[in-house]
Design a protein around this motif. Structure first.
Motif, PDB file in Angstrom:
ATOM      1  N   ALA A 158     -26.640   5.336  -0.764  1.00 49.03           N
ATOM      2  CA  ALA A 158     -25.878   5.093   0.463  1.00 49.03           C
ATOM      3  C   ALA A 158     -24.749   4.077   0.269  1.00 49.03           C
ATOM      4  N   ALA A 159     -24.712   3.440  -0.891  1.00 48.00           N
ATOM      5  CA  ALA A 159     -23.710   2.390  -1.138  1.00 48.00           C
ATOM      6  C   ALA A 159     -22.298   2.960  -1.127  1.00 48.00           C
ATOM      7  N   GLU A 160     -21.388   2.182  -0.568  1.00 48.96           N
ATOM      8  CA  GLU A 160     -19.967   2.515  -0.651  1.00 48.96           C
ATOM      9  C   GLU A 160     -19.473   1.973  -1.987  1.00 48.96           C
ATOM     10  N   ILE A 161     -18.786   2.806  -2.749  1.00 51.80           N
ATOM     11  CA  ILE A 161     -18.276   2.385  -4.050  1.00 51.80           C
ATOM     12  C   ILE A 161     -16.758   2.363  -3.982  1.00 51.80           C
ATOM     13  N   ARG A 162     -16.186   1.204  -4.384  1.00 48.66           N
ATOM     14  CA  ARG A 162     -14.740   1.013  -4.254  1.00 48.66           C
ATOM     15  C   ARG A 162     -14.131   0.591  -5.584  1.00 48.66           C
ATOM     16  N   PHE A 163     -12.884   1.042  -5.804  1.00 51.07           N
ATOM     17  CA  PHE A 163     -12.132   0.725  -7.020  1.00 51.07           C
ATOM     18  C   PHE A 163     -10.754   0.177  -6.646  1.00 51.07           C
ATOM     19  N   PRO A 164     -10.704  -1.020  -6.078  1.00 51.13           N
ATOM     20  CA  PRO A 164      -9.404  -1.582  -5.710  1.00 51.13           C
ATOM     21  C   PRO A 164      -8.599  -1.939  -6.960  1.00 51.13           C
ATOM     22  N   HIS A 165      -7.278  -1.899  -6.822  1.00 50.24           N
ATOM     23  CA  HIS A 165      -6.376  -2.242  -7.921  1.00 50.24           C
ATOM     24  C   HIS A 165      -5.826  -3.637  -7.701  1.00 50.24           C
ATOM     25  N   GLY A 166      -5.683  -4.402  -8.761  1.00 49.75           N
ATOM     26  CA  GLY A 166      -5.081  -5.724  -8.660  1.00 49.75           C
ATOM     27  C   GLY A 166      -5.777  -6.721  -9.547  1.00 49.75           C
ATOM     28  N   THR A 167      -5.535  -7.989  -9.254  1.00 50.81           N
ATOM     29  CA  THR A 167      -6.190  -9.036 -10.027  1.00 50.81           C
ATOM     30  C   THR A 167      -7.628  -9.185  -9.528  1.00 50.81           C
ATOM     31  N   THR A 168      -8.523  -9.378 -10.453  1.00 46.75           N
ATOM     32  CA  THR A 168      -9.955  -9.293 -10.177  1.00 46.75           C
ATOM     33  C   THR A 168     -10.420 -10.238  -9.073  1.00 46.75           C
ATOM     34  N   VAL A 169     -10.150 -11.506  -9.217  1.00 46.14           N
ATOM     35  CA  VAL A 169     -10.634 -12.489  -8.237  1.00 46.14           C
ATOM     36  C   VAL A 169     -10.069 -12.197  -6.847  1.00 46.14           C
ATOM     37  N   LYS A 170      -8.769 -11.999  -6.772  1.00 43.93           N
ATOM     38  CA  LYS A 170      -8.110 -11.747  -5.488  1.00 43.93           C
ATOM     39  C   LYS A 170      -8.690 -10.516  -4.799  1.00 43.93           C
ATOM     40  N   ARG A 171      -8.870  -9.444  -5.536  1.00 37.94           N
ATOM     41  CA  ARG A 171      -9.348  -8.191  -4.932  1.00 37.94           C
ATOM     42  C   ARG A 171     -10.824  -8.263  -4.549  1.00 37.94           C
ATOM     43  N   ILE A 172     -11.651  -8.960  -5.299  1.00 42.82           N
ATOM     44  CA  ILE A 172     -13.054  -9.127  -4.907  1.00 42.82           C
ATOM     45  C   ILE A 172     -13.108  -9.834  -3.549  1.00 42.82           C
ATOM     46  N   ILE A 173     -12.351 -10.911  -3.420  1.00 43.09           N
ATOM     47  CA  ILE A 173     -12.344 -11.679  -2.172  1.00 43.09           C
ATOM     48  C   ILE A 173     -11.772 -10.841  -1.030  1.00 43.09           C
ATOM     49  N   GLN A 174     -10.678 -10.117  -1.276  1.00 45.80           N
ATOM     50  CA  GLN A 174     -10.094  -9.266  -0.233  1.00 45.80           C
ATOM     51  C   GLN A 174     -11.062  -8.180   0.220  1.00 45.80           C
ATOM     52  N   GLU A 175     -11.734  -7.540  -0.718  1.00 47.08           N
ATOM     53  CA  GLU A 175     -12.702  -6.496  -0.357  1.00 47.08           C
ATOM     54  C   GLU A 175     -13.819  -7.078   0.506  1.00 47.08           C
ATOM     55  N   ALA A 176     -14.323  -8.239   0.126  1.00 52.13           N
ATOM     56  CA  ALA A 176     -15.390  -8.880   0.893  1.00 52.13           C
ATOM     57  C   ALA A 176     -14.903  -9.287   2.280  1.00 52.13           C
ATOM     58  N   ASP A 177     -13.701  -9.838   2.363  1.00 50.49           N
ATOM     59  CA  ASP A 177     -13.133 -10.230   3.660  1.00 50.49           C
ATOM     60  C   ASP A 177     -12.933  -9.023   4.566  1.00 50.49           C
ATOM     61  N   GLN A 178     -12.336  -7.956   4.024  1.00 42.39           N
ATOM     62  CA  GLN A 178     -12.082  -6.759   4.829  1.00 42.39           C
ATOM     63  C   GLN A 178     -13.367  -6.125   5.340  1.00 42.39           C
ATOM     64  N   ALA A 179     -14.428  -6.200   4.536  1.00 40.39           N
ATOM     65  CA  ALA A 179     -15.713  -5.620   4.941  1.00 40.39           C
ATOM     66  C   ALA A 179     -16.505  -6.553   5.853  1.00 40.39           C
ATOM     67  N   LYS A 180     -16.005  -7.783   6.048  1.00 35.63           N
ATOM     68  CA  LYS A 180     -16.741  -8.828   6.771  1.00 35.63           C
ATOM     69  C   LYS A 180     -18.122  -9.024   6.132  1.00 35.63           C
ATOM     70  N   ALA A 181     -18.110  -9.062   4.803  1.00 34.70           N
ATOM     71  CA  ALA A 181     -19.338  -9.164   4.017  1.00 34.70           C
ATOM     72  C   ALA A 181     -20.133 -10.407   4.386  1.00 34.70           C
ATOM     73  N   CYS A 182     -21.437 -10.246   4.418  1.00 34.51           N
ATOM     74  CA  CYS A 182     -22.310 -11.391   4.678  1.00 34.51           C
ATOM     75  C   CYS A 182     -22.598 -12.153   3.391  1.00 34.51           C
ATOM     76  N   LEU A 183     -22.364 -11.502   2.248  1.00 33.06           N
ATOM     77  CA  LEU A 183     -22.681 -12.105   0.961  1.00 33.06           C
ATOM     78  C   LEU A 183     -21.926 -11.366  -0.137  1.00 33.06           C
ATOM     79  N   VAL A 184     -21.495 -12.109  -1.155  1.00 37.14           N
ATOM     80  CA  VAL A 184     -20.941 -11.524  -2.373  1.00 37.14           C
ATOM     81  C   VAL A 184     -21.947 -11.804  -3.479  1.00 37.14           C
ATOM     82  N   VAL A 185     -22.284 -10.772  -4.244  1.00 34.93           N
ATOM     83  CA  VAL A 185     -23.207 -10.924  -5.362  1.00 34.93           C
ATOM     84  C   VAL A 185     -22.450 -10.546  -6.625  1.00 34.93           C
ATOM     85  N   MET A 186     -22.599 -11.363  -7.651  1.00 30.51           N
ATOM     86  CA  MET A 186     -21.896 -11.136  -8.919  1.00 30.51           C
ATOM     87  C   MET A 186     -22.789 -11.541 -10.077  1.00 30.51           C
ATOM     88  N   GLY A 187     -22.512 -10.947 -11.228  1.00 30.01           N
ATOM     89  CA  GLY A 187     -23.137 -11.433 -12.446  1.00 30.01           C
ATOM     90  C   GLY A 187     -22.536 -12.769 -12.801  1.00 30.01           C
TER      91      GLY A 187
END
Length: 173
Positions: free
Chosen positions: A111-140
């Motif tokens: 059921a997961a939404e899978i996304r492949f945004p283009h751009g600089t890694t840090v900026k796009r991770i944060i933008q994706e989380a902000d746009q989704a109104k994410a409750c949490l970001v999980v990373m290695g």
């Protein structure tokens, strides 16, 4: 805490858990942890792999003659980006399929939404989380680099932690 569950300066976030992956062992562990949290917290899961075009410009572009440089760069750059995204999609499919049902709930991953945004890694991770109104970001938390902080946390994860107001969970394999 106010009545609407806001922490000072941080708006309530009712969106999914966003997990950023680079197909490493630490990002595999991050997906497993994020899927478990998504199930427990009854949240959606968004899996993000950033396609960073700037890091992959072909060498032939750099050697182009001055008069044709702009046109050649754009054509080669566009081809490289498409190839990178195709590679990312294929890698993501193999990556997700490689996570066993004993590791993560297949219903959550399916059921997961899978996304492949283009751009600089840090900026796009944060933008994706902000746009989704994410409750949490999980990373290695895999570390690379020279100084102790980067070795312990990794340069991308360190920058995300420093630049976002969204809670971040770093996972090691």
């Amino acid at each position: 805490m106010s009545q609407n569950n806001e922490v000072k300066g941080r708006p309530e976030r009712s969106g999914p858990i966003v997990v950023a992956v680079d197909f490493s062992e630490d990002s595999r562990a991050a997906v497993v942890e994020a899927a478990s949290l998504a199930k427990t917290l009854e949240r959606g899961l968004t899996i993000v792999n950033v396609v960073n075009e700037k890091a992959k410009v072909p060498k032939k572009v750099k050697k182009a003659k001055k008069k044709n440089k702009k046109k050649l760069k754009q054509n080669a750059f566009n081809g490289a980006v498409k190839t990178l995204e195709d590679y990312a999609r294929e890698s993501m499919e193999a990556f997700i399929n490689g996570i066993g049902d004993d590791e993560a709930d297949s219903k959550v991953l399916d059921a997961a939404e899978i996304r492949f945004p283009h751009g600089t890694t840090v900026k796009r991770i944060i933008q994706e989380a902000d746009q989704a109104k994410a409750c949490l970001v999980v990373m290695g938390g895999q570390g690379e680099g020279g100084d102790l902080e980067k070795i312990l946390l990794g340069s991308i994860s360190t920058k995300v932690v420093k630049k976002t107001r969204i809670p971040v969970l770093l996972v090691r394999s």
